[in-house]
Design an enzyme around this catalytic site. Structure first.
Site, PDB file in Angstrom:
ATOM      1  CD  GLU A   1      -2.411   1.393   2.738  1.00  0.00           C
ATOM      2  OE1 GLU A   1      -2.652   0.371   3.429  1.00  0.00           O
ATOM      3  OE2 GLU A   1      -2.701   2.551   3.119  1.00  0.00           O
TER       4      GLU A   1
ATOM      5  NE  ARG B   1      -0.524   8.446   5.200  1.00  0.00           N
ATOM      6  CZ  ARG B   1      -0.468   7.658   6.249  1.00  0.00           C
ATOM      7  NH1 ARG B   1       0.492   7.797   7.124  1.00  0.00           N
ATOM      8  NH2 ARG B   1      -1.389   6.742   6.434  1.00  0.00           N
TER       9      ARG B   1
ATOM     10  CE  LYS C   1      -6.674   2.152   7.389  1.00  0.00           C
ATOM     11  NZ  LYS C   1      -5.658   2.853   6.605  1.00  0.00           N
TER      12      LYS C   1
HETATM   13  C1  3PG Z   1      -0.693   4.850   9.042  1.00  0.00           C
HETATM   14  O1  3PG Z   1      -1.598   5.614   9.273  1.00  0.00           O
HETATM   15  O2  3PG Z   1       0.441   5.219   8.705  1.00  0.00           O
HETATM   16  C2  3PG Z   1      -0.978   3.406   9.107  1.00  0.00           C
HETATM   17  O3  3PG Z   1      -2.140   3.185   9.811  1.00  0.00           O
HETATM   18  C3  3PG Z   1       0.147   2.662   9.731  1.00  0.00           C
HETATM   19  O4  3PG Z   1       0.156   2.911  11.073  1.00  0.00           O
HETATM   20  P1  3PG Z   1       1.392   2.434  11.937  1.00  0.00           P
HETATM   21  O5  3PG Z   1       2.541   3.328  11.581  1.00  0.00           O
HETATM   22  O6  3PG Z   1       0.931   2.644  13.359  1.00  0.00           O
HETATM   23  O7  3PG Z   1       1.645   0.985  11.607  1.00  0.00           O
END
Ligand code: 3PG
Length: 211
Positions: free
Chosen positions: A43, A47, A131
């Protein structure tokens, strides 16, 4: 290319790495490192400025990977991501505009939920693979156990706050098909281009879920 459904994507492996790619030059070696460790579903979050280009490169150069787009929050992003080769999408929540974009484009969508009402709204829109986000903050294991009662037909990919240590506990739950997380790509390893470390983390994470 075959059209996938979300459950297919969730069943490829137990962990979907959530990738934040800042440097386009890292996209292909990073994807190759994960695939080498047995993690094929990736994924790439929207961002960073290079996220779409990163998806394009991975889709083209790393055919073993199944690359999707994450952090979908606006409807126009569905077509943009599909144009560059994203095969599935993940969103932190669900809105009427995102439901419409998913229907119009046909991009398989794994939408985020955090409450029972969110689950009901998503289910009413036709989504049964969800999710749980942010999973740890939403109540983690206890929340997923509690949701199994009223929503026996829903399968979750909890994401947010999950670690290598806690992932097995989540994966042991019958209503969890896979988990998402960023622990496979520690910042220090990315900065150093330490691909063998990432392959090692992927290998540790890719032990299949017992069914
Ligand atoms: C995110 O928002 O980056 C994902 O949910 C991953 O979260 P994490 O860094 O807590 O695994």
């Amino acid at each position: 290319m075959n059209r996938l459904n979300v459950l297919d994507v969730m069943r490829v492996g137990p962990v979907i790495p959530v990738l934040v790619i800042e440097d386009l030059a890292q996209a292909v070696p990073l994807a190759q490192a994960l695939v080498a460790g047995g993690v094929r579903v990736l994924e790439v979050t929207l961002r960073t400025a290079v996220a779409l280009e990163a998806i394009r490169l991975i889709a083209r150069e790393v055919p073993e990977a199944i690359v999707g787009v994450g952090t979908l929050t606006r409807p126009e992003e569905f077509a943009e991501a599909m144009d560059v080769g994203a095969r599935f999408g993940v969103s932190p929540g669900l809105t009427p505009a995102l439901i419409e974009a998913a229907c119009e484009t046909g991009l398989p969508l794994l939408p985020g939920v955090m409450t029972p009402s969110d689950v009901m709204a998503a289910r009413a829109a036709g989504f049964r693979e969800l999710k749980l986000f942010p999973a740890q903050q939403a109540g983690g294991i206890g929340m997923l156990r509690a949701l199994a009662g009223p929503f026996p037909d829903v399968t979750f990919c909890p994401t947010g706050g999950i670690t290598a240590e806690t992932a097995p506990e989540f994966l042991a739950l019958p209503n969890v098909a896979c988990v998402g997380g960023s622990w496979l790509t520690p910042k220090a390893a990315l900065l150093a281009g330490d691909w063998s470390r990432i392959t090692e983390l992927a290998r540790e994470a890719s032990v299949p879920k017992a069914r």
